[in-house]
Design an enzyme around this catalytic site. Structure first.
Site, PDB file in Angstrom:
ATOM      1  N   ASP A   9     -49.172 -51.211 -28.455  1.00 51.21           N
ATOM      2  CA  ASP A   9     -49.350 -52.060 -29.643  1.00 51.21           C
ATOM      3  C   ASP A   9     -48.949 -51.293 -30.890  1.00 51.21           C
ATOM      4  O   ASP A   9     -49.523 -50.244 -31.190  1.00 51.21           O
ATOM      5  CB  ASP A   9     -50.829 -52.471 -29.706  1.00 51.21           C
ATOM      6  CG  ASP A   9     -51.183 -53.364 -30.889  1.00 51.21           C
ATOM      7  OD1 ASP A   9     -50.278 -53.873 -31.566  1.00 51.21           O
ATOM      8  OD2 ASP A   9     -52.398 -53.558 -31.098  1.00 51.21           O
ATOM      9  N   GLY A  10     -47.982 -51.868 -31.607  1.00 52.15           N
ATOM     10  CA  GLY A  10     -47.593 -51.305 -32.898  1.00 52.15           C
ATOM     11  C   GLY A  10     -46.122 -50.970 -32.944  1.00 52.15           C
ATOM     12  O   GLY A  10     -45.638 -50.135 -32.182  1.00 52.15           O
ATOM     13  N   GLY A  11     -45.385 -51.659 -33.808  1.00 52.23           N
ATOM     14  CA  GLY A  11     -43.974 -51.348 -33.998  1.00 52.23           C
ATOM     15  C   GLY A  11     -43.082 -51.723 -32.830  1.00 52.23           C
ATOM     16  O   GLY A  11     -41.983 -51.180 -32.688  1.00 52.23           O
ATOM     17  N   HIS A  71     -52.442 -61.982 -28.646  1.00 51.97           N
ATOM     18  CA  HIS A  71     -53.190 -60.797 -29.074  1.00 51.97           C
ATOM     19  C   HIS A  71     -53.841 -61.102 -30.429  1.00 51.97           C
ATOM     20  O   HIS A  71     -53.163 -61.553 -31.362  1.00 51.97           O
ATOM     21  CB  HIS A  71     -52.202 -59.630 -29.192  1.00 51.97           C
ATOM     22  CG  HIS A  71     -52.796 -58.318 -29.540  1.00 51.97           C
ATOM     23  ND1 HIS A  71     -53.303 -57.446 -28.594  1.00 51.97           N
ATOM     24  CD2 HIS A  71     -52.946 -57.689 -30.732  1.00 51.97           C
ATOM     25  CE1 HIS A  71     -53.733 -56.340 -29.203  1.00 51.97           C
ATOM     26  NE2 HIS A  71     -53.538 -56.466 -30.503  1.00 51.97           N
ATOM     27  N   GLY A 112     -46.254 -54.478 -39.021  1.00 57.54           N
ATOM     28  CA  GLY A 112     -45.022 -54.127 -39.713  1.00 57.54           C
ATOM     29  C   GLY A 112     -44.780 -52.640 -39.910  1.00 57.54           C
ATOM     30  O   GLY A 112     -43.884 -52.257 -40.661  1.00 57.54           O
ATOM     31  N   MET A 133     -52.171 -47.137 -28.747  1.00 63.19           N
ATOM     32  CA  MET A 133     -51.677 -47.546 -30.067  1.00 63.19           C
ATOM     33  C   MET A 133     -50.443 -46.726 -30.429  1.00 63.19           C
ATOM     34  O   MET A 133     -50.466 -45.495 -30.362  1.00 63.19           O
ATOM     35  CB  MET A 133     -52.754 -47.347 -31.138  1.00 63.19           C
ATOM     36  CG  MET A 133     -53.925 -48.318 -31.062  1.00 63.19           C
ATOM     37  SD  MET A 133     -53.464 -50.064 -31.092  1.00 63.19           S
ATOM     38  CE  MET A 133     -52.648 -50.188 -32.703  1.00 63.19           C
ATOM     39  N   GLY A 182     -54.381 -51.099 -38.387  1.00 58.52           N
ATOM     40  CA  GLY A 182     -54.786 -51.631 -39.677  1.00 58.52           C
ATOM     41  C   GLY A 182     -53.820 -52.676 -40.218  1.00 58.52           C
ATOM     42  O   GLY A 182     -54.246 -53.619 -40.869  1.00 58.52           O
ATOM     43  N   PHE A 183     -52.540 -52.493 -39.919  1.00 57.08           N
ATOM     44  CA  PHE A 183     -51.545 -53.368 -40.523  1.00 57.08           C
ATOM     45  C   PHE A 183     -50.390 -53.608 -39.555  1.00 57.08           C
ATOM     46  O   PHE A 183     -50.035 -52.709 -38.780  1.00 57.08           O
ATOM     47  CB  PHE A 183     -50.995 -52.747 -41.815  1.00 57.08           C
ATOM     48  CG  PHE A 183     -52.081 -52.495 -42.825  1.00 57.08           C
ATOM     49  CD1 PHE A 183     -52.493 -53.504 -43.687  1.00 57.08           C
ATOM     50  CD2 PHE A 183     -52.731 -51.270 -42.865  1.00 57.08           C
ATOM     51  CE1 PHE A 183     -53.527 -53.283 -44.581  1.00 57.08           C
ATOM     52  CE2 PHE A 183     -53.769 -51.045 -43.762  1.00 57.08           C
ATOM     53  CZ  PHE A 183     -54.166 -52.051 -44.618  1.00 57.08           C
ATOM     54  N   GLY A 197     -46.129 -58.134 -33.245  1.00 56.60           N
ATOM     55  CA  GLY A 197     -46.529 -58.987 -34.356  1.00 56.60           C
ATOM     56  C   GLY A 197     -45.349 -59.399 -35.198  1.00 56.60           C
ATOM     57  O   GLY A 197     -44.787 -60.486 -35.032  1.00 56.60           O
ATOM     58  N   SER A 198     -44.931 -58.507 -36.082  1.00 58.04           N
ATOM     59  CA  SER A 198     -43.867 -58.866 -37.022  1.00 58.04           C
ATOM     60  C   SER A 198     -42.544 -59.156 -36.330  1.00 58.04           C
ATOM     61  O   SER A 198     -41.772 -59.999 -36.801  1.00 58.04           O
ATOM     62  CB  SER A 198     -43.709 -57.768 -38.069  1.00 58.04           C
ATOM     63  OG  SER A 198     -43.607 -56.507 -37.467  1.00 58.04           O
ATOM     64  N   MET A 238     -60.909 -53.662 -33.640  1.00 58.11           N
ATOM     65  CA  MET A 238     -60.792 -52.458 -34.475  1.00 58.11           C
ATOM     66  C   MET A 238     -62.006 -52.453 -35.386  1.00 58.11           C
ATOM     67  O   MET A 238     -61.927 -52.668 -36.601  1.00 58.11           O
ATOM     68  CB  MET A 238     -59.470 -52.491 -35.253  1.00 58.11           C
ATOM     69  CG  MET A 238     -58.277 -52.187 -34.333  1.00 58.11           C
ATOM     70  SD  MET A 238     -56.723 -52.765 -35.034  1.00 58.11           S
ATOM     71  CE  MET A 238     -56.795 -54.477 -34.515  1.00 58.11           C
ATOM     72  N   SER A 245     -48.851 -60.901 -31.524  1.00 62.30           N
ATOM     73  CA  SER A 245     -50.061 -60.663 -32.308  1.00 62.30           C
ATOM     74  C   SER A 245     -50.143 -61.659 -33.450  1.00 62.30           C
ATOM     75  O   SER A 245     -49.271 -61.714 -34.316  1.00 62.30           O
ATOM     76  CB  SER A 245     -50.055 -59.243 -32.874  1.00 62.30           C
ATOM     77  OG  SER A 245     -51.038 -59.156 -33.884  1.00 62.30           O
ATOM     78  N   ASP A 286     -56.182 -59.542 -33.490  1.00 62.15           N
ATOM     79  CA  ASP A 286     -56.611 -58.275 -34.090  1.00 62.15           C
ATOM     80  C   ASP A 286     -57.817 -58.479 -34.989  1.00 62.15           C
ATOM     81  O   ASP A 286     -57.722 -59.081 -36.058  1.00 62.15           O
ATOM     82  CB  ASP A 286     -55.465 -57.695 -34.914  1.00 62.15           C
ATOM     83  CG  ASP A 286     -54.351 -57.185 -34.030  1.00 62.15           C
ATOM     84  OD1 ASP A 286     -54.617 -56.290 -33.214  1.00 62.15           O
ATOM     85  OD2 ASP A 286     -53.211 -57.697 -34.144  1.00 62.15           O
ATOM     86  N   HIS A 295     -58.461 -57.538 -29.669  1.00 55.96           N
ATOM     87  CA  HIS A 295     -58.405 -56.101 -29.974  1.00 55.96           C
ATOM     88  C   HIS A 295     -59.399 -55.820 -31.099  1.00 55.96           C
ATOM     89  O   HIS A 295     -59.160 -56.187 -32.249  1.00 55.96           O
ATOM     90  CB  HIS A 295     -56.957 -55.781 -30.377  1.00 55.96           C
ATOM     91  CG  HIS A 295     -56.711 -54.371 -30.771  1.00 55.96           C
ATOM     92  ND1 HIS A 295     -55.524 -53.970 -31.370  1.00 55.96           N
ATOM     93  CD2 HIS A 295     -57.472 -53.244 -30.662  1.00 55.96           C
ATOM     94  CE1 HIS A 295     -55.570 -52.670 -31.608  1.00 55.96           C
ATOM     95  NE2 HIS A 295     -56.740 -52.207 -31.202  1.00 55.96           N
ATOM     96  N   MET A 346     -60.532 -56.789 -37.374  1.00 56.46           N
ATOM     97  CA  MET A 346     -60.709 -55.584 -38.204  1.00 56.46           C
ATOM     98  C   MET A 346     -61.912 -55.772 -39.113  1.00 56.46           C
ATOM     99  O   MET A 346     -62.113 -56.857 -39.663  1.00 56.46           O
ATOM    100  CB  MET A 346     -59.465 -55.344 -39.054  1.00 56.46           C
ATOM    101  CG  MET A 346     -58.183 -55.262 -38.237  1.00 56.46           C
ATOM    102  SD  MET A 346     -56.788 -54.794 -39.266  1.00 56.46           S
ATOM    103  CE  MET A 346     -55.440 -55.002 -38.089  1.00 56.46           C
TER     104      MET A 346
HETATM  105  C1  DX5 Z   1     -52.163 -53.097 -35.807  1.00 52.92           C
HETATM  106  C2  DX5 Z   1     -52.494 -54.190 -34.842  1.00 52.92           C
HETATM  107  C3  DX5 Z   1     -51.299 -54.724 -34.185  1.00 52.92           C
HETATM  108  C4  DX5 Z   1     -50.323 -55.383 -35.140  1.00 52.92           C
HETATM  109  C5  DX5 Z   1     -48.961 -55.154 -34.574  1.00 52.92           C
HETATM  110  O1  DX5 Z   1     -53.314 -52.519 -36.282  1.00 52.92           O
HETATM  111  O2  DX5 Z   1     -53.359 -53.706 -33.830  1.00 52.92           O
HETATM  112  O3  DX5 Z   1     -51.609 -55.601 -33.121  1.00 52.92           O
HETATM  113  O4  DX5 Z   1     -50.526 -56.754 -35.307  1.00 52.92           O
HETATM  114  O5  DX5 Z   1     -48.009 -55.574 -35.499  1.00 52.92           O
HETATM  115  P1  DX5 Z   1     -46.503 -55.051 -35.379  1.00 52.92           P
HETATM  116  O6  DX5 Z   1     -45.986 -55.501 -34.059  1.00 52.92           O
HETATM  117  O7  DX5 Z   1     -45.833 -55.708 -36.550  1.00 52.92           O
HETATM  118  O8  DX5 Z   1     -46.553 -53.554 -35.497  1.00 52.92           O
HETATM  119 ZN    ZN Z   2     -53.599 -55.024 -32.030  1.00 52.72          ZN
END
Ligand code: DX5
Ligand code: ZN
Length: 218
Positions: A171-173, A33, A145, A137, A142-143, A193-194, A68, A8, A35, A66, A37
């Site tokens: 997606d996420g964590g 990916h 990490g 999800m 939204g964020f 992402g992170s 959002m 991401s 994002d 994606h 927003m």
């Molecule tokens: C969160 C995004 C994710 C985000 C994932 O709202 O949709 O795609 O970038 O980041 P990590 O992998 O750090 O949770």
């Molecule tokens: Zn995403």
């Protein structure tokens, strides 16, 4: 099916976006990916079609966009023109989502539907036959990490058990550890992402996520 890894770009350095894309492409990313927003659907703002178009010009990898955003119907044409390969809308968004998914397909883009952690799986039922992908999800969007919400995994398993044409993305964590749990439940595309861009060696991070994901799918 081997897992696909979709870094991401939310966690990338936006001042060096072409370098970041090149780095994860060389590092084995399957998709990218992106994002989007709008500050309404989620409490954060990112970017629009202009950045998707810029990324399209520097990579051949599939672009997994994606959305959002509260009103996806207003923006699918510019994102399709910008070069998205997948356009994901949220089941919690506003508007006639069946129509939106059909319109995405008619633009030559793969339609996908996403579901937030608190939303029950029943909410996506009406859209499953219209989608090429379902994005579960595993954080509240939204964020980057945030910590992985394990309680969403039964939704992944329930989707995986169905007779289906859609692929399952999560997606996420996602990191090497949570990738194993997600892939064991049935996730096929792992967004990270992170764990990728925050790692000292993104290629090694992608390889570790892939290794744990593939091992868990066997
Ligand atoms: C969160 C995004 C994710 C985000 C994932 O709202 O949709 O795609 O970038 O980041 P990590 O992998 O750090 O949770
Ligand atoms: Zn995403």
């Amino acid at each position: 099916m081997a897992v696909k890894i979709a870094p991401s770009l939310l966690s990338a350095d936006f001042a060096r976006i072409a370098d970041e894309v090149a780095r994860v492409t060389a590092g084995g990313a399957d998709w990218l990916h992106l994002d989007v927003m709008d500050g309404h659907f989620v409490p954060n703002l990112t970017f629009g079609p202009a950045l998707v178009k810029a990324v399209r010009q520097v990579t051949k990898l599939p672009l997994d966009v994606h959305l959002m955003i509260e009103r996806p119907a207003d923006f699918i044409v510019p994102f399709a023109r910008a070069g998205a390969d997948y356009l994901t809308v949220h089941v919690e968004a506003q508007g006639d989502l069946a129509r939106v998914l059909a319109d995405i397909r008619s633009l030559g883009v793969h339609p996908a539907i996403s579901i937030n952690p608190p939303t029950p799986l029943e909410a996506v039922e009406p859209y499953l036959s219209l989608a090429d992908m379902v994005l579960v999800m595993s954080v509240n969007p939204g964020f980057s990490g945030q910590g992985f919400i394990h309680e969403v995994l039964p939704k992944v398993s329930a989707l995986a058990a169905r007779s289906r044409r859609f692929v399952i993305e999560i997606d996420g964590g996602i990191n090497a550890d949570t990738a194993a749990a997600a892939a064991a439940a049935g996730a096929e595309v792992l967004v990270a992402g992170s764990a990728v861009f925050g790692a000292p060696d993104p290629a090694a991070a992608i390889a570790a996520i892939r290794a744990r994901g593939d091992a868990a799918r066997r």
